[in-house]
Enzyme design. Structure first.
Site, PDB file in Angstrom:
ATOM      1  N   ARG A  63       0.798  -1.280  -0.376  1.00 56.71           N
ATOM      2  CA  ARG A  63       0.344   0.134   0.344  1.00 56.71           C
ATOM      3  C   ARG A  63       1.017   0.813  -0.109  1.00 56.71           C
ATOM      4  NH1 ARG A  63       2.198   2.280   3.820  1.00 56.71           N
ATOM      5  NH2 ARG A  63       0.828   3.355   3.338  1.00 56.71           N
ATOM      6  N   GLY A  64      -0.089   2.085  -0.209  1.00 50.96           N
ATOM      7  CA  GLY A  64       1.347   4.126  -0.440  1.00 50.96           C
ATOM      8  C   GLY A  64       1.175   3.759  -1.818  1.00 50.96           C
ATOM      9  N   ALA A  65       0.628   4.974  -2.244  1.00 53.36           N
ATOM     10  CA  ALA A  65       0.476   5.063  -3.556  1.00 53.36           C
ATOM     11  C   ALA A  65       1.896   4.756  -4.646  1.00 53.36           C
ATOM     12  CB  ALA A  65       0.116   6.958  -4.263  1.00 53.36           C
ATOM     13  N   ARG A 104      -7.538  -0.584  -7.222  1.00 53.81           N
ATOM     14  CA  ARG A 104      -7.598   0.870  -5.824  1.00 53.81           C
ATOM     15  C   ARG A 104      -7.879   1.875  -6.736  1.00 53.81           C
ATOM     16  NH1 ARG A 104      -4.427   0.783  -0.807  1.00 53.81           N
ATOM     17  NH2 ARG A 104      -6.390   2.305  -0.264  1.00 53.81           N
ATOM     18  N   GLN A 209      -2.582   2.592   9.513  1.00 49.41           N
ATOM     19  CA  GLN A 209      -1.605   3.131   8.702  1.00 49.41           C
ATOM     20  C   GLN A 209      -0.277   3.846   9.506  1.00 49.41           C
ATOM     21  OE1 GLN A 209      -4.184   3.432   7.496  1.00 49.41           O
ATOM     22  NE2 GLN A 209      -3.938   2.726   5.804  1.00 49.41           N
ATOM     23  N   ASP A 250      -1.829  10.711  -1.929  1.00 46.08           N
ATOM     24  CA  ASP A 250      -2.025   9.705  -3.253  1.00 46.08           C
ATOM     25  C   ASP A 250      -2.421  10.724  -4.657  1.00 46.08           C
ATOM     26  OD1 ASP A 250      -3.247   8.727  -0.969  1.00 46.08           O
ATOM     27  OD2 ASP A 250      -2.438   6.811  -1.820  1.00 46.08           O
ATOM     28  N   ASN A 260      -5.734  12.366   0.068  1.00 50.82           N
ATOM     29  CA  ASN A 260      -3.920  12.335   1.078  1.00 50.82           C
ATOM     30  C   ASN A 260      -5.773  10.807   2.121  1.00 50.82           C
ATOM     31  OD1 ASN A 260      -2.157  10.755   1.656  1.00 50.82           O
ATOM     32  ND2 ASN A 260      -2.308  11.886   3.936  1.00 50.82           N
ATOM     33  N   LYS A 261      -4.931   9.809   3.288  1.00 53.25           N
ATOM     34  CA  LYS A 261      -5.772   9.305   3.499  1.00 53.25           C
ATOM     35  C   LYS A 261      -6.711  10.120   4.610  1.00 53.25           C
ATOM     36  CE  LYS A 261      -5.543   5.730   4.478  1.00 53.25           C
ATOM     37  NZ  LYS A 261      -6.836   4.967   3.378  1.00 53.25           N
TER      38      LYS A 261
END
Ligand code: MRU
Length: 365
Positions: A63-65, A104, A209, A250, A260-261
């Site tokens: 995960r993570g862009a 995603r 996270q 992201d 973003n998150k």
């Protein structure tokens, strides 16, 4: 034979640390550190076909862009390797890339990296030459992401003063990229320069996270970190305990709005209210000039389970629905500066972004 293409959430701050590979290419197999299990277990999963890799991306094993984009780029190699040569080779390859693209929707790096791989595939007809070129391209992405993270770290640390206390959200570290991270690259660099005092990490509900991954990464690096509930962040900023908020992204739209998150936008609002700089750190692969502004960014909605059963117990009454967006959009007007590998863009807007990026880049989503 184990290939040496791998991503390390390594740490220069503590030379005794044994690096732990986040992502390793091992002759037809993409081995991923299973981030769903951290910090209690350090285990790996092997992805040798598209379905297992797609599942790993969907369920946030990786995960993570930037990391999602690079994993998908290696996925393109797997797509070619697992497709029989013959008449339907091209068609079958493209169908596998489509599966990866469907995993995603928000992080544009996924589409950016797969677009590059589609182009490489078209330019290298024949299965063997396609495989070779796709692999070289995925390794290139890994190398440039590592270099970008070093650059962003330097540019970002230049903005911090000695004794800085930083608040971050989610995980934008080595686990989320092919290098030291984005927001955390700045933090690692500031720590090395001796100007960072401590880090506050939002726990980042519902998948934690911040608590599970950022606190784990920073602790391994010997950097002092305190975890706080997301709902406590505004109070911390109000108390004047934080010198800068630093987050990843992201997708950055053409006008500088940044997804973003979930939970990033309220942080930006609180930072503005209390006069604290709010920095977004992201490589060029996160910019999307084909989306004019943040309202055009698709926000991933995730399942009920993440809210209902984070552990063994069910938390929600049966009749309660959920609204579980994985990301939010921070308007450019709340962003003090965007830091990328090319430099620092203060008060970002459509004109300055176009100038910085040079030309329009179009992505599929
Ligand atoms: O759902 P996740 O864990 O993939 O979300 C990750 C984030 O929101 C990160 O902040 C973002 O991808 C930047 S990572 C360098």
């Amino acid at each position: 034979m184990v290939s040496l293409s791998c991503v390390f959430p390594f740490c220069r701050a503590n030379a005794d640390m044994i690096p732990l590979p986040t992502m390793q290419w091992m002759e037809g197999n993409l081995r991923l550190l299973d981030q769903r299990k951290l910090p209690s277990e350090e285990t790996y999963i092997d992805c040798r076909d598209i379905d297992s890799l797609a599942e790993a991306i969907r369920t946030l094993a990786v995960r993570g862009a930037p990391a999602i984009g690079i994993a998908a780029a290696f996925g393109a190699v797997i797509a070619a390797l697992t497709t029989d040569p013959g008449e339907k080779f091209n068609e079958a390859f493209v169908a596998k890339i489509d599966i990866l693209e469907g995993t995603r929707p928000t992080a544009v790096n996924l589409f950016h990296c797969l677009d590059i791989q589609r182009r490489i595939f078209r330019m290298n007809p024949g299965r063997d030459s396609a495989i070779e070129a796709l692999l070289e391209s995925a390794r290139d992405m890994m190398r440039s992401d590592l270099e970008a993270s070093r650059q962003m770290g330097r540019f970002g640390a230049d903005l911090l003063e000695k004794g800085s206390v930083v608040l971050t959200h989610c995980n934008a570290g080595g686990l989320a990229t092919a290098g030291l991270g984005t927001a955390l690259a700045v933090i690692y660099e500031a720590w090395e320069r001796g100007i960072l005092e401590k880090v506050y990490a939002d726990e980042t509900r519902p998948l934690l996270q911040g608590a599970r991954l950022t606190a784990w990464e920073l602790s391994r690096a010997g950097i002092p970190v305190d975890v706080l509930p997301d709902s406590a962040a505004a109070s911390l900023l109000q108390k004047g305990e934080v010198d800068a908020v630093i987050v990843g992204s992201d997708r950055i739209a053409a006008n500088g709005d940044a997804a973003n998150k979930i939970g990033t936008y309220p942080l930006a609002l609180a930072a503005k209210e209390h006069g604290i700089p709010f920095y977004v750190v992201a490589p060029l692969s996160t910019f999307d000039l084909s989306t004019p502004c943040g309202s055009g960014i698709e926000i991933e909605q995730r399942g009920r389970n993440e809210l209902n059963s984070p552990g063994e117990r069910k938390l929600l009454p049966e009749s309660a629905g959920v609204w579980n967006p994985a990301f939010d959009v921070t308007p450019a007007t709340l962003i003090t500066a965007i830091i990328c590998e090319k430099g620092v863009l203060f008060s970002p807007d459509a004109d300055s972004l176009r100038l910085l990026l040079g030309k329009d880049r179009q992505f599929k989503k």
